[in-house]
Design a protein around this motif. Sequence first.
Motif, mmCIF file in Angstrom:
data_model
loop_
_atom_site.group_PDB
_atom_site.id
_atom_site.type_symbol
_atom_site.label_atom_id
_atom_site.label_comp_id
_atom_site.label_asym_id
_atom_site.label_seq_id
_atom_site.Cartn_x
_atom_site.Cartn_y
_atom_site.Cartn_z
ATOM 1 N N PHE A 43 0.329 -10.859 34.721
ATOM 2 C CA PHE A 43 1.014 -10.390 36.204
ATOM 3 C C PHE A 43 0.253 -9.294 36.906
ATOM 4 O O PHE A 43 -0.094 -9.903 37.908
ATOM 5 C CB PHE A 43 2.076 -10.148 35.473
ATOM 6 C CG PHE A 43 2.809 -9.714 37.118
ATOM 7 C CD1 PHE A 43 3.265 -10.264 37.630
ATOM 8 C CD2 PHE A 43 2.496 -8.059 36.793
ATOM 9 C CE1 PHE A 43 4.583 -9.762 38.318
ATOM 10 C CE2 PHE A 43 3.753 -7.558 38.057
ATOM 11 C CZ PHE A 43 4.431 -9.005 38.898
ATOM 12 N N LEU A 44 -0.862 -8.775 36.048
ATOM 13 C CA LEU A 44 -1.962 -7.518 37.346
ATOM 14 C C LEU A 44 -2.798 -8.774 37.429
ATOM 15 O O LEU A 44 -3.181 -8.324 38.355
ATOM 16 C CB LEU A 44 -1.854 -6.770 36.288
ATOM 17 C CG LEU A 44 -1.036 -5.155 35.967
ATOM 18 C CD1 LEU A 44 -1.140 -4.960 34.963
ATOM 19 C CD2 LEU A 44 -0.040 -4.782 36.635
ATOM 20 N N GLN A 45 -3.270 -9.379 36.520
ATOM 21 C CA GLN A 45 -4.586 -10.189 37.522
ATOM 22 C C GLN A 45 -3.857 -11.199 38.280
ATOM 23 O O GLN A 45 -5.379 -11.360 38.791
ATOM 24 C CB GLN A 45 -5.682 -10.985 36.264
ATOM 25 C CG GLN A 45 -6.648 -11.416 36.264
ATOM 26 C CD GLN A 45 -7.468 -10.897 36.229
ATOM 27 O OE1 GLN A 45 -7.841 -9.073 35.697
ATOM 28 N NE2 GLN A 45 -8.540 -10.821 37.112
ATOM 29 N N LYS A 46 -2.647 -11.814 38.289
ATOM 30 C CA LYS A 46 -3.003 -12.376 39.314
ATOM 31 C C LYS A 46 -2.311 -11.669 40.544
ATOM 32 O O LYS A 46 -2.651 -12.382 41.806
ATOM 33 C CB LYS A 46 -1.549 -13.289 38.850
ATOM 34 C CG LYS A 46 -0.807 -14.456 39.904
ATOM 35 C CD LYS A 46 -0.329 -15.000 40.206
ATOM 36 C CE LYS A 46 0.761 -15.948 40.391
ATOM 37 N NZ LYS A 46 1.113 -17.327 39.980
ATOM 38 N N ARG A 47 -1.777 -10.761 40.229
ATOM 39 C CA ARG A 47 -1.216 -10.005 41.844
ATOM 40 C C ARG A 47 -2.466 -8.876 42.195
ATOM 41 O O ARG A 47 -1.995 -8.850 43.577
ATOM 42 C CB ARG A 47 0.209 -9.098 41.800
ATOM 43 C CG ARG A 47 1.117 -8.714 42.645
ATOM 44 C CD ARG A 47 2.413 -8.555 42.034
ATOM 45 N NE ARG A 47 2.030 -7.168 41.095
ATOM 46 C CZ ARG A 47 2.248 -6.567 41.812
ATOM 47 N NH1 ARG A 47 2.610 -5.867 42.942
ATOM 48 N NH2 ARG A 47 1.997 -4.967 41.148
ATOM 49 N N MET A 48 -2.736 -8.117 41.656
ATOM 50 C CA MET A 48 -3.897 -7.480 41.297
ATOM 51 C C MET A 48 -5.046 -7.303 41.375
ATOM 52 O O MET A 48 -5.927 -6.346 40.009
ATOM 53 C CB MET A 48 -3.460 -6.314 42.332
ATOM 54 C CG MET A 48 -2.753 -5.542 40.131
ATOM 55 S SD MET A 48 -2.051 -4.098 41.001
ATOM 56 C CE MET A 48 -2.583 -2.804 41.618
ATOM 57 N N ALA A 108 -6.481 -4.649 38.010
ATOM 58 C CA ALA A 108 -5.794 -5.035 36.722
ATOM 59 C C ALA A 108 -6.661 -4.262 35.426
ATOM 60 O O ALA A 108 -6.129 -4.035 35.057
ATOM 61 C CB ALA A 108 -5.606 -6.855 37.139
ATOM 62 N N CYS A 127 5.274 -0.866 35.325
ATOM 63 C CA CYS A 127 3.981 -2.170 35.658
ATOM 64 C C CYS A 127 4.491 -4.039 35.852
ATOM 65 O O CYS A 127 4.279 -4.235 36.834
ATOM 66 C CB CYS A 127 3.473 -1.684 34.580
ATOM 67 S SG CYS A 127 2.146 -0.601 34.667
ATOM 68 N N GLY A 129 6.633 -3.651 39.239
ATOM 69 C CA GLY A 129 5.776 -4.401 39.678
ATOM 70 C C GLY A 129 5.704 -2.700 40.554
ATOM 71 O O GLY A 129 4.658 -3.102 42.226
ATOM 72 N N SER A 130 6.295 -1.513 39.869
ATOM 73 C CA SER A 130 6.011 -0.760 40.887
ATOM 74 C C SER A 130 4.233 0.572 40.338
ATOM 75 O O SER A 130 5.127 1.228 40.751
ATOM 76 C CB SER A 130 7.486 -0.024 40.561
ATOM 77 O OG SER A 130 7.966 0.461 39.298
ATOM 78 N N ASN A 162 2.101 0.831 41.968
ATOM 79 C CA ASN A 162 1.588 1.282 42.775
ATOM 80 C C ASN A 162 2.678 2.408 43.474
ATOM 81 O O ASN A 162 2.174 3.374 44.270
ATOM 82 C CB ASN A 162 1.343 0.509 44.642
ATOM 83 C CG ASN A 162 0.435 -0.610 44.391
ATOM 84 O OD1 ASN A 162 -0.283 -0.722 43.532
ATOM 85 N ND2 ASN A 162 0.271 -1.386 44.085
#
Length: 395
Positions: free
Chosen positions: A178-183, A187, A263, A266-267, A269
């Motif tokens: 999820f993190l690798q795809k979004r940021m 990540a 995480c 998605g929060s 940040n």
Amino acid sequence: MELLPSLQIPYREHRNGFWGEETATINWCEEDYNITFYCAEAINTLTNLVFMYLGVKGIRNVLAYGHSSVFILAFLGYMVVGLGSMAFHTSLKYSMQLADELPMIYTVCIMAYAAFSYKKSPVARALIAAALVGLACFITVYYLYAKDPVFHQVAYGILTLSATSRGFFVMEQRLAPFLQKRMPSEAPQLMREIRTLAVAGIVMFLSGFFLWNLDNIFCRHLIQARNQIKLPWAVVLEGHGWWHILTGLAYHMIIWRVWLNRCLDGSENEYMLDWKPLRSVPQVLVREIESQAIAAQQQIGLVRTQLASKQREMRLAQLTRSEISTLPPDTAVYEGVGKMFVALPVPVLQDKLGLQMKVMEADVEGLGKRLHYLETTAKNSQEHIEKMLSGAGRS
């Protein structure tokens, strides 16, 4: 080199105690009532204070930053474990032993619920909760019947392993992709941070377990060593006390789950993991707005100090000007310049003081405007945080 005799306090010779006959099914390597008449195992009791401190800290963190309410139950259970353990080690009564051991099962069941029910449907969450309640009831009833500490320890270990394994599975199989795809650029750092936190918690837990077993295996030798070393130095050889401290610090695992959930939401940040390994206790905070509010509050204190200093200088200048105004104009007055004093006519000094007062009035006005700006910034940041947390609480 031997320790100074004046810094060595012998243990009590008599082992009778305030709480009378011991009814617990297990006893630890700390000799009973060897420090005080009123507490069977003083070190094993006092080391549970770590649960009280970290439990309060954890609840405040959850309430302040709007984390899931399931973690309030987890931290309350964590504190109940500490209180039960304190009661057990103080009295060595069987009833207090149960107050120590059974909340361990219930608290890890709460953490298992947090691990297995995340993002599940209401029906699935209800079924998971019912299954865990049933399991906790079964363990309780069987343990009350069998009175076998090994059964309790195995059940606790299996539950802890299940909840932790589920967390690692979710972290690697869901969060990492999820993190690798979004940021993708951030990540690796985030994953390294969350893995380090999880491993730190596990290492502390296992280290405590290792020391506890050393305490059991080498108890006779440790007792002899403690009686030779004497108090207060001998307390470092209380292995079960180290078990309490290190499992208390495995509090990191609850915060790990809090940060894992943030995480996954998605929060990451909006929130941040505030933690320096081996140097601080972890907590999950609101990120930039929180930092901005803290910085504004620090600046407010500095500006208020500067403002008060300028106002004192103005009052001193006003007082000096008022005093010299009563003197004849040709009176010589002296002004300090470095290590010297220079004579000045009264009118010249009055003009100089008047100019200084105008400059200070401008400084005070500027500081007042800056103070107003900082107070407004701090207020707006706090309102923004409250709105964010209220929104998180509804999600």
